[in-house]
Scaffold this active site. Structure first.
Site, PDB file in Angstrom:
ATOM      1  N   ARG A  98      17.005  43.949   5.997  1.00 22.39           N
ATOM      2  CA  ARG A  98      18.240  43.196   5.764  1.00 22.39           C
ATOM      3  C   ARG A  98      17.879  41.865   5.127  1.00 22.39           C
ATOM      4  NH1 ARG A  98      20.121  43.788  11.788  1.00 22.39           N
ATOM      5  NH2 ARG A  98      17.856  43.618  11.891  1.00 22.39           N
TER       6      ARG A  98
ATOM      7  N   ASP B 245      18.007  38.304   3.208  1.00 25.16           N
ATOM      8  CA  ASP B 245      18.903  37.137   3.295  1.00 25.16           C
ATOM      9  C   ASP B 245      19.617  36.867   1.973  1.00 25.16           C
ATOM     10  OD1 ASP B 245      18.357  36.301   5.891  1.00 25.16           O
ATOM     11  OD2 ASP B 245      16.495  35.323   5.249  1.00 25.16           O
TER      12      ASP B 245
ATOM     13  N   ARG C 207       9.399  33.938   4.389  1.00 27.75           N
ATOM     14  CA  ARG C 207       9.704  32.618   3.824  1.00 27.75           C
ATOM     15  C   ARG C 207       9.053  31.502   4.646  1.00 27.75           C
ATOM     16  NH1 ARG C 207      16.025  32.711   3.401  1.00 27.75           N
ATOM     17  NH2 ARG C 207      15.655  30.490   3.106  1.00 27.75           N
TER      18      ARG C 207
END
Lengths: 248, 248
Positions: B50, B52, B198
């Protein structure tokens, strides 16, 4: 006066091409307007190549002559600040001799053309590649491409609007490589005719899908007739990569 | 009912991420609406990961179960026709067994993060890479990255909104390579925590500019505390590359 060589990267999508046009925005105009805002000077910016509408550049050499005293680094930073948010970036700047000319001193120009060979539409690279749905045989394209390398009259692969004095050019390199569904064509020459890379790529796509044989590239070349052109590829996939100068 | 595995490429820029959201467009919603328009069925589309808002995918595996009889090829073609002009493309489709699940059958996930390490702003890859102005030492980043590989509690590198039961993950690969001004980080694991890639990249950028030593990565990891996180990198440079399944 100080002459600065600039290296410019741009996304060709919003522009009518490098050269100033009456009917729409150009990269040249964007850079010249930034120069004027920084220095107050009206100066022409010359590029190595005049790319068409929608054609991109990774490292386009250019030059500009300025009276204002400024370091190359400050000029580059100021140009980038004033070019925002347009997709044009000065990625290099240096002082060059007064006889250094981005166009006339250039000894070699390198282009890359990207084809995404698949049925699905493009996503993030829409406008940055040519989506070609029918299967392409890159080996056949490479065989066709080899037939164009060398010194030839490229009239067939030249736009009707080409302003060059002679249609004769020496093509140093025309390579075709495939990695996955990406077919990349790399072309190098001292100079190219208007639309020459796109016209060569368009005909190579016909070879790749089997509508032309590699030998048909020779027939097209020898016809020396724009009417013998099979197809002009769209600008989307074309990138001006870099250029060579004496002493590089 | 027939279960189809889809491979989906998308540009994350216009989306709130993969997963359906009340407050904006998602890739899941775009694909599910296309499915409904083609088959008349309301079907959930499950993805391997999923992503972002603003994160991209090159080959995101997904699956959907349909009552309508249709070949994978026709489904792919119809989905692409209905997805236009959104930057989402179905680049593969096949029938899979009823127990094949894009998320739960997945054995490995591969991400890539692109940093353009230069002062000049981005042009054609704006939104597709992280422009980082200060010089990055990729060797130091690689040394810092190596300290995260293996089975660890990644609480420091986990979003406060992460819904995973456990913060323990096995990071199989975290490589850093530099070619010219492009620094590429590749991460592989069976699964990742929310924001893990990230967050790791953000801290590696601190190592790259010398504000952190490679050893500081170990300290951050061992702190097991989100407050020890140096920086969360922006979504722009992150691409979900591909995923592995049994029998691939």
């Amino acid at each position: 006066m100080t002459r600065f060589a600039l290296t410019i990267e741009y996304d060709g999508r919003p522009f009518m091409g490098w050269q100033r046009q009456d009917h729409g925005p150009s990269v040249q105009q964007a850079v010249e307007e930034a120069v004027t805002r920084i220095t107050g000077e009206t100066a022409l910016v010359y590029a190595s190549g005049r790319t068409d509408a929608g054609v991109h550049a990774r490292a386009m050499p250019a030059h500009v002559e300025l009276a204002r005293e400024i370091t190359p680094f400050r000029l580059m930073e100021a140009l980038n600040a004033h070019l925002r948010p347009q997709p044009v970036a000065v990625i290099g700047a240096r002082v060059v001799p007064d006889d250094w000319h981005a166009r006339f001193s250039c000894l070699g120009r390198h282009y890359e053309y990207r084809i995404v060979n698949r049925r699905a539409p493009l996503t993030w690279d829409k406008g940055l590649a040519w989506q070609f749905a029918r299967p392409l045989d890159a080996d056949a394209m490479a065989a066709g491409a080899a037939r164009l390398v060398g010194r030839h009259d490229f009239t067939t692969f030249r736009s009707a609007h080409c302003q060059a004095d002679s249609p004769v050019r020496t093509l140093d390199r025309l390579d075709v490589d495939r990695i996955g569904d990406i077919v990349t064509i790399r072309a190098s020459a001292r100079s190219f005719l208007h639309h020459q890379v796109r016209s060569m790529v368009g005909c190579l796509s016909l070879v790749g899908e089997g509508r032309w044989s590699p030998e048909d590239m020779t027939d097209a070349l020898e016809a020396r007739d724009r009417a013998a052109l099979g197809l002009n590829a769209p600008p989307d996939g074309l990138f001006f990569l870099s250029a060579d100068y004496p002493g590089d």
